[in-house]
Write an enzyme that holds these catalytic residues in place. Structure first.
Site, PDB file in Angstrom:
ATOM      1  N   SER A 166     -78.248 -24.279 -77.507  1.00  0.00           N
ATOM      2  CA  SER A 166     -77.175 -24.342 -76.500  1.00  0.00           C
ATOM      3  C   SER A 166     -77.070 -25.779 -76.010  1.00  0.00           C
ATOM      4  O   SER A 166     -78.041 -26.552 -76.106  1.00  0.00           O
ATOM      5  CB  SER A 166     -77.550 -23.433 -75.318  1.00  0.00           C
ATOM      6  OG  SER A 166     -76.695 -23.655 -74.227  1.00  0.00           O
ATOM      7  N   TYR A 201     -83.017 -20.249 -68.284  1.00  0.00           N
ATOM      8  CA  TYR A 201     -82.237 -20.403 -69.524  1.00  0.00           C
ATOM      9  C   TYR A 201     -82.391 -21.820 -70.079  1.00  0.00           C
ATOM     10  O   TYR A 201     -82.650 -22.004 -71.275  1.00  0.00           O
ATOM     11  CB  TYR A 201     -80.768 -20.098 -69.227  1.00  0.00           C
ATOM     12  CG  TYR A 201     -79.887 -20.036 -70.455  1.00  0.00           C
ATOM     13  CD1 TYR A 201     -79.977 -18.969 -71.349  1.00  0.00           C
ATOM     14  CD2 TYR A 201     -78.945 -21.025 -70.712  1.00  0.00           C
ATOM     15  CE1 TYR A 201     -79.159 -18.894 -72.466  1.00  0.00           C
ATOM     16  CE2 TYR A 201     -78.113 -20.959 -71.823  1.00  0.00           C
ATOM     17  CZ  TYR A 201     -78.224 -19.896 -72.699  1.00  0.00           C
ATOM     18  OH  TYR A 201     -77.401 -19.825 -73.804  1.00  0.00           O
TER      19      TYR A 201
END
Ligand code: NAD
Length: 260
Positions: A143, A156
């Site tokens: 990501s 995250y």
């Protein structure tokens, strides 16, 4: 002939979002797939649409045996395993570190890291022997949060940094037989799930707000969809990428050139 003609690919999280779009693109390029996902409903749809080219395993990426079953299914059904794509993941909803109680922090850490990080360890471990036989490759969905702050909260963001560390070390250890790379999507319109321990601490936003927020965050001003990322996966999975390992392809609308 497709760019992935004859390749047997094992992908996690293929029942929805980015994994589903990548599955469809791989099939278009001539591959056959084995998918591990916990969504029975999503898998049933895939099965219906691609009965000859996709084998579905309902399971959990946190369970090593489920990956072993998936790899066995791939080799028994399609004769070999060429590519492993670690993709299934969950989100922290941008929960703010200071606001989350210590109990929830700990529970969220265990849950999110077990899925996002240990799930990738497990899949890589279960696949490595078969990939070695054919000089195959692995691709990790990481990501923009693997490079920059504010792509999520601390859970995250740190899990995505960890996935990149895992990818780089594996690329080093598994060369010359196996290539290991990653794709880093930016904010994308999917149903990415916020884990239960953090749900009381986050605001769930509607799709319209999400779309606006994603657009303003990247220089190309794209509200990215899952289909926007598939080209990077097809390239890395293919033999055209035979000189690429230890790399991350960012597919994020240009976060690296974002002016402050
Ligand atoms: P999604 O929720 O649409 O897809 C995730 C899939 O993983 C689902 O089918 C879900 O059932 C499956 N899954 C989740 N936990 C699982 C488990 N424990 N075992 C088995 N399957 C499980 O979300 P998505 O956005 O497509 O996410 C895919 C990947 O893309 C994730 O790694 C995510 O971190 C990454 N990513 C997403 C975005 C984004 O903005 N959506 C941006 C960058 C990276």
């Amino acid at each position: 002939m497709g760019q992935l003609s004859g390749k047997s690919i094992y992908l996690t999280g293929g029942a929805s979002g980015i994994g589903k779009a990548v599955t469809e693109a791989f099939i278009e390029e001539g591959a056959v797939l084995t998918i591990l996902d916990k969504s029975a409903e999503g898998l049933a749809e895939l099965k219906k649409k691609f009965s000859d080219t996709v084998k579905c395993i309902e399971g959990d990426v946190t369970v090593f045996e489920d990956h072993v079953t998936a790899v066995r299914t791939a080799t028994e059904t399609f004769g070999k395993l060429d590519v492993f794509v670690a993709n299934a993941g969950v989100f922290d909803g941008f929960a703010k570190f200071e606001k989350v109680s210590s109990d929830a922090m700990s529970e969220a850490y265990d849950m999110l890291f077990t899925i996002n990080v240990k799930g990738y360890f497990h899949g890589a471990k279960a696949s490595v022997k078969e990939l070695k036989k054919v000089s195959g490759n692995m691709i990790f969905t990481v990501s923009g949060a693997g490079f920059y702050p504010d792509g999520g909260g601390v859970w995250y963001t740190s899990s995505k940094h960890a996935q990149i560390g895992l990818m780089r070390q594996l690329a080093f250890e598994l060369a010359p037989e196996i290539r290991v790379n990653a794709v880093a999507p930016g904010g994308t319109l999917t149903a990415l799930h916020v884990i239960p321990p953090l749900q009381p601490f986050v605001k769930i936003v509607d799709n319209e707000t999400k779309e606006k927020s994603i657009k303003t965050r990247n220089p190309l001003r794209i509200a990215m969809t899952s289909e926007d990322h598939v080209g990077a996966y097809v390239l890395l999975a293919s033999d055209k990428a035979r000189a690429i390992t230890g790399e991350v392809i960012s597919s994020d609308g240009g976060l690296a050139v974002r002016g402050l």
